[in-house]
Design a protein around this motif. Sequence first.
Motif, PDB file in Angstrom:
ATOM      1  N   THR A   1     -54.029  26.568  57.656  1.00 38.65           N
ATOM      2  CA  THR A   1     -52.778  26.097  57.043  1.00 38.65           C
ATOM      3  C   THR A   1     -52.009  27.231  56.369  1.00 38.65           C
TER       4      THR A   1
ATOM      5  N   PRO B   1     -50.494  29.233  60.001  1.00 42.48           N
ATOM      6  CA  PRO B   1     -50.801  28.491  61.229  1.00 42.48           C
ATOM      7  C   PRO B   1     -50.328  29.226  62.474  1.00 42.48           C
TER       8      PRO B   1
ATOM      9  N   ALA C   1     -56.175  20.275  59.112  1.00 39.31           N
ATOM     10  CA  ALA C   1     -55.086  21.202  58.812  1.00 39.31           C
ATOM     11  C   ALA C   1     -53.739  20.595  59.192  1.00 39.31           C
TER      12      ALA C   1
ATOM     13  N   LYS D   1     -52.785  18.075  56.578  1.00 39.41           N
ATOM     14  CA  LYS D   1     -52.389  18.738  55.333  1.00 39.41           C
ATOM     15  C   LYS D   1     -50.974  19.298  55.428  1.00 39.41           C
ATOM     16  N   MET D   2     -50.607  19.816  56.606  1.00 40.87           N
ATOM     17  CA  MET D   2     -49.298  20.434  56.769  1.00 40.87           C
ATOM     18  C   MET D   2     -48.170  19.419  56.923  1.00 40.87           C
TER      19      MET D   2
ATOM     20  N   ALA E   1     -47.966  22.300  63.180  1.00 39.01           N
ATOM     21  CA  ALA E   1     -48.538  21.107  62.558  1.00 39.01           C
ATOM     22  C   ALA E   1     -48.783  20.009  63.586  1.00 39.01           C
TER      23      ALA E   1
END
Length: 382
Positions: free
Chosen positions: A40, A43, A284, A287-288, A301
Amino acid sequence: MTSQTTKSNVDGGQVRVSTLELFFDLVFVFTITQLTHVFTHHPGWEALAQVVLLFGVIWWMYSGYVWLTNEVAPNNSQRRTLLLTGMFGFFVLALAIPDAFHGTGIAFGLGYVLVNSVHTVLFWSSGGSSATNAIKRIAPLNALAAALVLAGGFAHGRWQYLCWAAAFVVQILSPYLVDTRDFVVRATHFCERHGLVIIVAIGESVVAIGTGLAGEKLTVPLVGNVALGLCLAYVLWWAYFGIDDERGEHALSAVSDRERSRPAVLAYGYALYPLLVGIIVAAAGIKMSIAHGDEPASMAAAAALSGGVALYFTGQFCFRVVLKLPRPWTRLVAAAAVCATIPIGIAWVAWAQLAALVAVGYAAVIIDDVITLRTGHHSSYI
């Protein structure tokens, strides 16, 4: 008491997972949290390569500790002390992960050497006679891998990548370079331990929801995104634990003791590697994007979110193939289907991709379950 339990007690091994092993797994899962952070933070393909390499060498030694405690129960002070020392080594690895390619590589290498050394010493000193013979054959290759990881810690740029990639290759090839049939695999403990680490890893996707929302104002749309994220975690859990967890244990138990090590390493070592990498990448992606569900997702993402779930299903495909479980092809179809949801997040909004991902993934799992029920098979959950 079953014959398997009796045999395990006599040999010094275990049938069920101990609380100390659960404690060990909580330390190990910190590595998954750190690897999610690696992706993250920047990326892209380079971050993915770093995650693949770092988790590859770490996963091999974690799996080695599962084999260790399968044979050596942590039931005295000496064994527990050595196991706690190994836990310390894993914690150092985890702390070094975020900057392993930019300054903390030496700490990563030293932690890895410690983890590797404790594994060999504990296996050698406390394992049964057959396991001692087996570790004597594989320990030199483990030591070579550790030396390459340490060398990579001192190197920079492409040489660091090459050293750590070489260590990973040595680990992957080692079961084919030496005879591992002297390792005793107690299927109940072995499968339960790997199942628990999958559970804890899936928990990382839940953690990713919380960390992705840090500082955000709680609104109705945001709560809806959280619900979708939790549904995705449930789909991942159900895909493995609905049927495959139990069927995998039964299939491994059916293999003769002498021949069990090969399918064990293929199914629970190699096959679970892409599955767990998939959880890291999907976490990840969550989260993004979770805090910006009403906006288009970035390419990184969107690809991480759906691509991670596709990797998870691909790992399940490999798991089923190795253990000759029914319908492995359905997981490949599921992997392709979830990848098709990537454009939704990029062209529309992130929450729509997440909703489509949950719907497609859940449909794939349910269809497989229905087929299983119609063939007369059941599990604890269906």
